[in-house]
Design an enzyme around this catalytic site. Structure first.
Site, PDB file in Angstrom:
ATOM      1  N   GLU A 280       1.258  -1.144   0.086  1.00 11.57           N
ATOM      2  CA  GLU A 280      -0.113  -0.678  -0.002  1.00 11.57           C
ATOM      3  C   GLU A 280       0.769   1.639  -0.362  1.00 11.57           C
ATOM      4  O   GLU A 280       0.427   1.874   0.571  1.00 11.57           O
ATOM      5  CB  GLU A 280      -0.837  -0.116   1.424  1.00 11.57           C
ATOM      6  CG  GLU A 280      -2.098  -1.478   1.164  1.00 11.57           C
ATOM      7  CD  GLU A 280      -2.777  -1.125   1.856  1.00 11.57           C
ATOM      8  OE1 GLU A 280      -3.555  -0.190   1.998  1.00 11.57           O
ATOM      9  OE2 GLU A 280      -3.770  -2.552   1.643  1.00 11.57           O
TER      10      GLU A 280
ATOM     11  N   THR B 156       5.097   2.340  -0.435  1.00 13.43           N
ATOM     12  CA  THR B 156       6.173   1.385   0.079  1.00 13.43           C
ATOM     13  C   THR B 156       6.824   2.860   0.480  1.00 13.43           C
ATOM     14  O   THR B 156       6.384   4.269   0.647  1.00 13.43           O
ATOM     15  CB  THR B 156       7.734   1.132  -0.918  1.00 13.43           C
ATOM     16  OG1 THR B 156       7.961   2.216  -1.634  1.00 13.43           O
ATOM     17  CG2 THR B 156       6.917   0.397  -1.734  1.00 13.43           C
TER      18      THR B 156
HETATM   19  C1  LIG Z   1       2.530  -9.444   1.023  1.00 17.25           C
HETATM   20  C2  LIG Z   1       1.873  -8.859   0.121  1.00 17.25           C
HETATM   21  C3  LIG Z   1       0.837  -8.110  -0.350  1.00 17.25           C
HETATM   22  C4  LIG Z   1       0.228  -6.809  -1.617  1.00 17.25           C
HETATM   23  N1  LIG Z   1      -1.370  -7.345  -1.460  1.00 17.25           N
HETATM   24  C5  LIG Z   1      -1.095  -6.540  -2.694  1.00 17.25           C
HETATM   25  C6  LIG Z   1      -2.858  -6.844  -3.131  1.00 17.25           C
HETATM   26  O1  LIG Z   1      -3.926  -7.229  -2.287  1.00 17.25           O
HETATM   27  N2  LIG Z   1      -3.461  -5.749  -4.237  1.00 17.25           N
HETATM   28  C7  LIG Z   1      -2.444  -5.073  -4.661  1.00 17.25           C
HETATM   29  O2  LIG Z   1      -2.602  -4.618  -5.995  1.00 17.25           O
HETATM   30  N3  LIG Z   1      -1.029  -5.664  -4.828  1.00 17.25           N
HETATM   31  C8  LIG Z   1      -0.896  -6.096  -3.288  1.00 17.25           C
HETATM   32  N4  LIG Z   1       1.021  -5.795  -3.260  1.00 17.25           N
HETATM   33  C9  LIG Z   1       1.823  -4.762  -4.093  1.00 17.25           C
HETATM   34  C10 LIG Z   1       2.369  -4.107  -3.425  1.00 17.25           C
HETATM   35  O3  LIG Z   1       1.338  -3.122  -3.228  1.00 17.25           O
HETATM   36  C11 LIG Z   1       3.496  -3.541  -4.074  1.00 17.25           C
HETATM   37  O4  LIG Z   1       4.367  -4.852  -3.847  1.00 17.25           O
HETATM   38  C12 LIG Z   1       4.199  -2.312  -3.810  1.00 17.25           C
HETATM   39  O5  LIG Z   1       3.236  -1.347  -4.032  1.00 17.25           O
HETATM   40  C13 LIG Z   1       5.807  -1.849  -4.487  1.00 17.25           C
HETATM   41  O6  LIG Z   1       5.658  -2.130  -5.755  1.00 17.25           O
HETATM   42  P1  LIG Z   1       7.211  -3.676  -6.714  1.00 17.25           P
HETATM   43  O7  LIG Z   1       6.891  -4.408  -5.561  1.00 17.25           O
HETATM   44  O8  LIG Z   1       6.328  -3.630  -7.263  1.00 17.25           O
HETATM   45  O9  LIG Z   1       8.481  -3.253  -6.059  1.00 17.25           O
HETATM   46  P2  LIG Z   1       8.458  -1.790  -7.372  1.00 17.25           P
HETATM   47  O10 LIG Z   1       7.352  -0.306  -7.034  1.00 17.25           O
HETATM   48  O11 LIG Z   1       9.496  -2.545  -8.083  1.00 17.25           O
HETATM   49  O12 LIG Z   1       9.626  -1.385  -6.202  1.00 17.25           O
HETATM   50  C14 LIG Z   1      11.345  -1.835  -5.407  1.00 17.25           C
HETATM   51  C15 LIG Z   1      11.937  -0.462  -4.558  1.00 17.25           C
HETATM   52  O13 LIG Z   1      11.774   0.297  -6.276  1.00 17.25           O
HETATM   53  C16 LIG Z   1      11.567   2.028  -5.078  1.00 17.25           C
HETATM   54  N5  LIG Z   1      10.976   2.454  -6.123  1.00 17.25           N
HETATM   55  C17 LIG Z   1      10.010   2.740  -6.958  1.00 17.25           C
HETATM   56  N6  LIG Z   1       9.761   3.886  -7.468  1.00 17.25           N
HETATM   57  C18 LIG Z   1      10.513   4.949  -6.836  1.00 17.25           C
HETATM   58  C19 LIG Z   1      10.539   6.180  -7.383  1.00 17.25           C
HETATM   59  N7  LIG Z   1       9.530   6.466  -8.191  1.00 17.25           N
HETATM   60  N8  LIG Z   1      10.986   6.555  -6.157  1.00 17.25           N
HETATM   61  C20 LIG Z   1      11.732   6.327  -5.479  1.00 17.25           C
HETATM   62  N9  LIG Z   1      11.883   4.561  -5.207  1.00 17.25           N
HETATM   63  C21 LIG Z   1      11.376   3.962  -5.495  1.00 17.25           C
HETATM   64  C22 LIG Z   1       9.893   1.216  -4.235  1.00 17.25           C
HETATM   65  O14 LIG Z   1      10.160   2.163  -2.909  1.00 17.25           O
HETATM   66  C23 LIG Z   1      10.600   0.069  -3.503  1.00 17.25           C
HETATM   67  O15 LIG Z   1      12.057  -0.407  -2.757  1.00 17.25           O
HETATM   68  C24 LIG Z   1       1.156  -6.050  -2.240  1.00 17.25           C
HETATM   69  C25 LIG Z   1       2.574  -6.859  -1.962  1.00 17.25           C
HETATM   70  C26 LIG Z   1       3.020  -7.811  -0.917  1.00 17.25           C
HETATM   71  C27 LIG Z   1       3.991  -8.034  -0.737  1.00 17.25           C
END
Ligand SMILES: Cc1cc2nc3c(=O)[nH]c(=O)nc-3n(C[C@H](O)[C@H](O)[C@H](O)COP(=O)(O)OP(=O)(O)OC[C@H]3O[C@@H](n4cnc5c(N)ncnc54)[C@H](O)[C@@H]3O)c2cc1C
Length: 384
Positions: free
Chosen positions: A358, A360
Site C-alpha cells: 500500500e 512503500t
Molecule cells: C504480501 C503482499 C501483499 C500485497 N497485496 C496486494 C494486493 O492485495 N493488491 C495489489 O494490487 N498489490 C498488492 N501488493 C503489491 C504491493 O502494493 C507492491 O509490492 C508495492 O506497491 C511495491 O511494488 P513492487 O513490489 O513492484 O516494487 P517496485 O515498485 O518495483 O519497487 C522496488 C523498489 O524501488 C522503489 N521505488 C519504486 N519507484 C520509486 C520511485 N519513484 N522513487 C523512489 N523509489 C522508488 C520502491 O520503494 C522499492 O524500494 C502486495 C505486496 C505484498 C508483498
C-alpha cells in the site's frame, strides 16, 4: 484541543480490549502451532465462530454504514479498535466489512458483491499490481478489449492479498482508449490463481487472466475512471495500517519490559542497564508519536478533509516505527527473541511487509515531499 475519548468511546475500547483478551489471545499458542505445521493460523470454522461471538457483542461492521447493518463507528474508533486488534498476532478481525469501492457499485452490483461480502458469504480481492508495475501503478498492462456487450481481459496480476481464496476480484485493466477501468470478475468467469510463498505466514497470489470474458455491467464505477477508484481503495484506510502496528508494538514493548525485569546478566537484571533502558524509552517515544499521527489522519478522514498527506505521514512513520520496535524487542530478548518459542520472530517477519505494501516507504516519502514542494501541503499548520 481535547485528546480525551467520550465515555461511550472509552467503553467501546474497553469492551474490545476485554473481548480480545478473553476470546482471542487464548488462541495464540494454537495459532503458532498451526502455522509451524503449515496450516492457517486460525481454522476457518474457528474464525467464523469468533466473528459470530463478536457480532453478538455488537462488534460487526465497525466502519460499515448503518443502512448496511453496520455500526458506523467512524475512522477514529476504527483506528482505536485496530490498535486493540493489533495487540494479538492472531489473524483476527471483526466481520461485516467490505472494500470501500464496492459502495460505488450499481444496485445490482451491490446485491451481488457488496452485501454478500459484508455478510461474509463472498470474499473479494483487489488486484492492481503486476509483475512490471508495482509502485508505478499507472503503468499496468493488463488489457480489456470490447467484444459486443462483453470485455475480454488478458494479463497477469501479482502479490494479490487473498487472491487464492477470493471468489471475485476487483481487477484493474486498460480498456482500450478509455484507460484504466475496474472490473468485478467472478472466479468462475475463468481467472486462475497461484499462491506466492513469502516470509510472512500467509502468502498473496498471482492471478492470470487469459481472455476472460466479462459482461459490460461488471464495470465498477465508470469506464476509464478505474485509477481514481484504485487510489480511493488504497487511500481510504491507509491510517489503519499503522493503527494495527501500534497495538503490536505496545504489546511487544510490554513483553520486553517484563523480560528485562527478570533476565539477569553480570549479576543484575538487564533492566538496570542503560543500553536496555534506552531501547525501551525510544520505543515508547516512537509508539506515542505514531499513535497521534495515526489518530490525526483518522480525524481528518472523519471530518471529510483531505487526509492524503496526513495518511502518508502516518503510514510511513508507523511502518518504520513498528520495524524498529520489533527489532529492539527481539534484541532485548537476546537468543530467545530469535527462537520460534516466542512470537517475536513471527511479528518481525509480518511487520516487515508494512514498509512495502500500500505504498512503500519511498513512495510515501515521494508523496510527502512532492506535496510540500508543489505547495499542496504546508508547514506550520495545526488542525487545519
Ligand atoms: C504480501 C503482499 C501483499 C500485497 N497485496 C496486494 C494486493 O492485495 N493488491 C495489489 O494490487 N498489490 C498488492 N501488493 C503489491 C504491493 O502494493 C507492491 O509490492 C508495492 O506497491 C511495491 O511494488 P513492487 O513490489 O513492484 O516494487 P517496485 O515498485 O518495483 O519497487 C522496488 C523498489 O524501488 C522503489 N521505488 C519504486 N519507484 C520509486 C520511485 N519513484 N522513487 C523512489 N523509489 C522508488 C520502491 O520503494 C522499492 O524500494 C502486495 C505486496 C505484498 C508483498
Amino acid at each position: 484541543m481535547d485528546f480525551s475519548l467520550t465515555p461511550e468511546e472509552r467503553q467501546i475500547r474497553d469492551t474490545v480490549r476485554a473481548f480480545i483478551e478473553k476470546e482471542v489471545m487464548p488462541l495464540e499458542p494454537e495459532v503458532l502451532r498451526n502455522e509451524r505445521e503449515g496450516r492457517p493460523g486460525l481454522d476457518p470454522d474457528v474464525l467464523r465462530d469468533l466473528r459470530a461471538k463478536a457480532r453478538k457483542s455488537g462488534f460487526w461492521g465497525i466502519n460499515t454504514p448503518e443502512e448496511y447493518g453496520g455500526a458506523a463507528l467512524g475512522p477514529i474508533m476504527s483506528a482505536i479498535i485496530a490498535m486493540e486488534l493489533g495487540r494479538t498476532f492472531v489473524p483476527f478481525s471483526f466481520g461485516g466489512t467490505a472494500d470501500n469501492i464496492l459502495y460505488a457499485g450499481t444496485e445490482e452490483q451491490k446485491q451481488r458483491y457488496l452485501i454478500p461480502t459484508i455478510e461474509g458469504e463472498r470474499r473479494s480481492c483487489f488486484a492492481i499490481t503486476e509483475p512490471g508495475a508495482g509502485s508505478d501503478a499507472r503503468n499496468i498492462r493488463t488489457k480489456a478489449v470490447r467484444d459486443g456487450s462483453e470485455w475480454v481481459i488478458s494479463g497477469e496480476k501479482t502479490f494479490i492479498t487473498g487472491g487464492n481464496e477470493a471468489d471475485f476480484v476487483m481487477v484493474f485493466a486498460v480498456a482500450e482508449e478509455h484507460g484504466v477501468t475496474c472490473f468485478l470478475v467472478d472466479r468462475d468467469m475463468g481467472w486462475k490463481s497461484e499462491p506466492i510463498p513469502t516470509m510472512g505466514q500467509w502468502g498473496p497470489a498471482s492471478l492470470v487472466f487469459e481472455d476472460v470474458r466479462v459482461p459490460e455491467e461488471n464495470i465498477l464505477g465508470e469506464l476509464g475512471k478505474g485509477f481514481e477508484l484504485a487510489m480511493q481503495w488504497i487511500g481510504q484506510g491507509r491510517y489503519m495500517i499503522p493503527a494495527r502496528a501500534i497495538g503490536s508494538a505496545e504489546r511487544m514493548l510490554q513483553m520486553a519490559i517484563d523480560y528485562a525485569k527478570i533476565r539477569k546478566s553480570m549479576g543484575q537484571t538487564i533492566s538496570n542497564y542503560q543500553a536496555i533502558q534506552w531501547m525501551i524509552a525510544d520505543s515508547q517515544v516512537e509508539i506515542e508519536a505514531a499513535k497521534w499521527l495515526t489518530l490525526y489522519a483518522a480525524w481528518r478522514v472523519g471530518e471529510g478533509m483531505d487526509a492524503r498527506h496526513a495518511s502518508s505521514i502516518a503510514k510511513l512513520n508507523g511502518a518504520v516505527m513498528a520495524n524498529q520496535v520489533v527489532d529492539r524487542v527481539l534484541q532485548i530478548h537476546g537468543g530467545m527473541g530469535y527462537t520460534k518459542e516466542l512470537p517475536i520472530e513471527r511479528w518481525y517477519r509480518e511487520l516487515r511487509l508494512l514498509r512495502i505494501f500500500e505504498g512503500t516507504d519511498e513512495i510515501q516519502r515521494r508523496t510527502i515531499a512532492r506535496n510540500l514542494i508543489k505547495g499542496h501541503a504546508k508547514l506550520g499548520l495545526i488542525g487545519e
